[in-house]
Design an enzyme around this catalytic site. Structure first.
Site, short mmCIF file in Angstrom:
data_model
loop_
_atom_site.label_atom_id
_atom_site.label_comp_id
_atom_site.label_asym_id
_atom_site.label_seq_id
_atom_site.Cartn_x
_atom_site.Cartn_y
_atom_site.Cartn_z
N LYS A 96 0.85 -1.20 0.00
CA LYS A 96 0.00 0.00 0.00
C LYS A 96 0.88 1.24 0.00
O LYS A 96 2.05 1.21 0.39
CB LYS A 96 -0.94 0.02 1.20
CG LYS A 96 -0.26 0.15 2.58
CD LYS A 96 0.06 1.59 3.00
CE LYS A 96 0.86 1.62 4.29
NZ LYS A 96 1.46 2.96 4.58
N PRO A 99 9.63 -4.71 0.03
CA PRO A 99 10.73 -4.43 0.96
C PRO A 99 10.25 -4.38 2.40
O PRO A 99 9.12 -3.97 2.68
CB PRO A 99 11.26 -3.07 0.50
CG PRO A 99 10.80 -2.91 -0.90
CD PRO A 99 9.50 -3.66 -1.01
N ALA A 143 9.42 -0.59 5.10
CA ALA A 143 9.53 0.36 3.99
C ALA A 143 8.40 1.38 3.95
O ALA A 143 8.38 2.25 3.08
CB ALA A 143 9.56 -0.41 2.67
N GLY A 144 7.42 1.28 4.86
CA GLY A 144 6.25 2.15 4.79
C GLY A 144 5.22 1.67 3.79
O GLY A 144 4.35 2.42 3.37
N LEU A 145 5.30 0.38 3.41
CA LEU A 145 4.40 -0.19 2.40
C LEU A 145 3.47 -1.26 2.97
O LEU A 145 2.77 -1.95 2.22
CB LEU A 145 5.23 -0.79 1.26
CG LEU A 145 6.15 0.18 0.51
CD1 LEU A 145 7.04 -0.57 -0.49
CD2 LEU A 145 5.34 1.25 -0.21
N GLY A 155 4.10 -4.16 4.32
CA GLY A 155 4.43 -5.54 3.94
C GLY A 155 4.08 -6.55 5.01
O GLY A 155 3.41 -7.55 4.75
N GLY A 156 4.49 -6.29 6.25
CA GLY A 156 4.18 -7.20 7.35
C GLY A 156 2.69 -7.25 7.65
O GLY A 156 2.13 -8.33 7.87
N ASP A 186 -2.62 -1.20 10.44
CA ASP A 186 -2.76 -1.27 8.98
C ASP A 186 -3.41 -2.56 8.49
O ASP A 186 -3.74 -2.69 7.31
CB ASP A 186 -1.39 -1.13 8.29
CG ASP A 186 -0.89 0.30 8.28
OD1 ASP A 186 -1.68 1.22 8.55
OD2 ASP A 186 0.32 0.50 8.02
#
Length: 293
Positions: free
Chosen positions: A20, A103, A106-108, A110-111, A145
């Site tokens: 995201k 990554p 990364a601020g995306l 992922g986890g 998130d």
């Protein structure tokens, strides 16, 4: 909705766990419990991790293609499986395999996406028939998130980030992601945000209107993240990546989440590809992706 992409085959669920970005991110203030109230517009991208969940007789095991990631109860995907089994009183177990493409740190999300994928996959594998709302409530116990990663698409998030309202879909956009080789602690950025001089805050209403109008130029003009100034001060490379993206033809560029990943929105694929190639000479984590709606 993440459930829609999951494939079931015998005792295995195969899920895509999507990245995201934050088109806007505003921190409204600190709450009595120490957490911060936020308002942000989040968007799912086509970049994904592959998450395989196998039903086994007992226990939880987890493996990834990255040796440095924890393969125990410190991994949020493990915690998701543990909470799911405990909540439903299930005696069987799961084997989780995660192939990471997004990554790490990364601020995306992922986890958080991996966590969401495990919850949705187990809901199907074990026929527990949890609703979207129930999955989101369970996910919120694991991370702010996670509910967004369960629901996906374009969402306005409030509260701790777990109170979601679905927005109109964004137009299909080409997005370039570049993550410099630095680590950013979300907790440390939140710790500094209260005293940080914030020069510009997002115009959430204007961004929602731009999305509704399918106006890629207005969307790009209204990109705003109040965390960016705090993280940029510590890591000036972020500002440099943004400036280079715009010089390369991006309509707008912004840091996602607490960073350090920077994304740029392009209206021309060839310009985006040329920009990606120019960054690939310097950085390992460069991705040319699309928005999902």
């Amino acid at each position: 909705m993440l459930n829609d992409d999951i494939i079931i085959t015998q005792n295995r669920a195969i899920a895509r766990s999507y990245a995201k970005i934050n088109l806007t991110l505003d921190v409204l203030g600190k709450l009595e419990n120490g957490y911060h109230e936020v308002e942000m517009i989040m968007q799912t991208l086509s970049l994904f991790d592959l998450v395989l969940v196998d039903k086994v007789s007992r226990g939880i095991s987890i493996s990834t293609n990255l040796k440095y990631l924890p393969a125990n109860d410190k991994n949020i995907a493990y915690k998701a499986a543990e909470l799911f089994l405990k909540t439903h009183g299930i005696k069987a177990g799961v084997k989780i395999m995660i192939h990471k493409n997004i990554p790490v740190a990364a601020g995306l999300a992922g986890g958080s996406g991996n966590c969401a994928a495990v919850l949705c996959a187990m809901n199907l594998l074990f026929n527990t028939h949890m609703s979207h709302e129930e999955l989101c409530r369970m996910g919120a116990k694991l991370g702010a998130d996670v509910p967004f990663c369960i629901m996906g698409k374009t969402q306005l998030a409030r509260g701790l980030g777990d109170e979601l309202s679905q927005c109109a879909p964004v137009p299909k956009m080409t997005v370039l992601l570049v993550k410099p080789p630095i680590n950013v602690s979300t907790a440390s950025i939140y710790a500094q945000i209260d005293d940080a001089p914030i020069k510009k805050r997002p115009d959430t209403a204007a961004m929602l209107e731009a999305i509704k109008a399918q106006d890629i130029y207005a969307i790009s003009e209204n990109l705003c993240n109040v965390m960016e100034g705090v993280t940029e001060k510590i890591h000036p490379v972020i500002r440099g990546i943004k400036q280079k993206m715009v010089l390369n033809g991006a309509l707008g560029a912004l840091m996602s989440g607490s960073g350090p990943t920077v994304f740029g929105i392009f209206d021309d694929f060839d310009k985006a590809k040329a920009s990606a190639d120019s960054f690939a000479h310097q950085y390992k984590d460069v991705f040319l992706v699309k928005t999902l709606s």
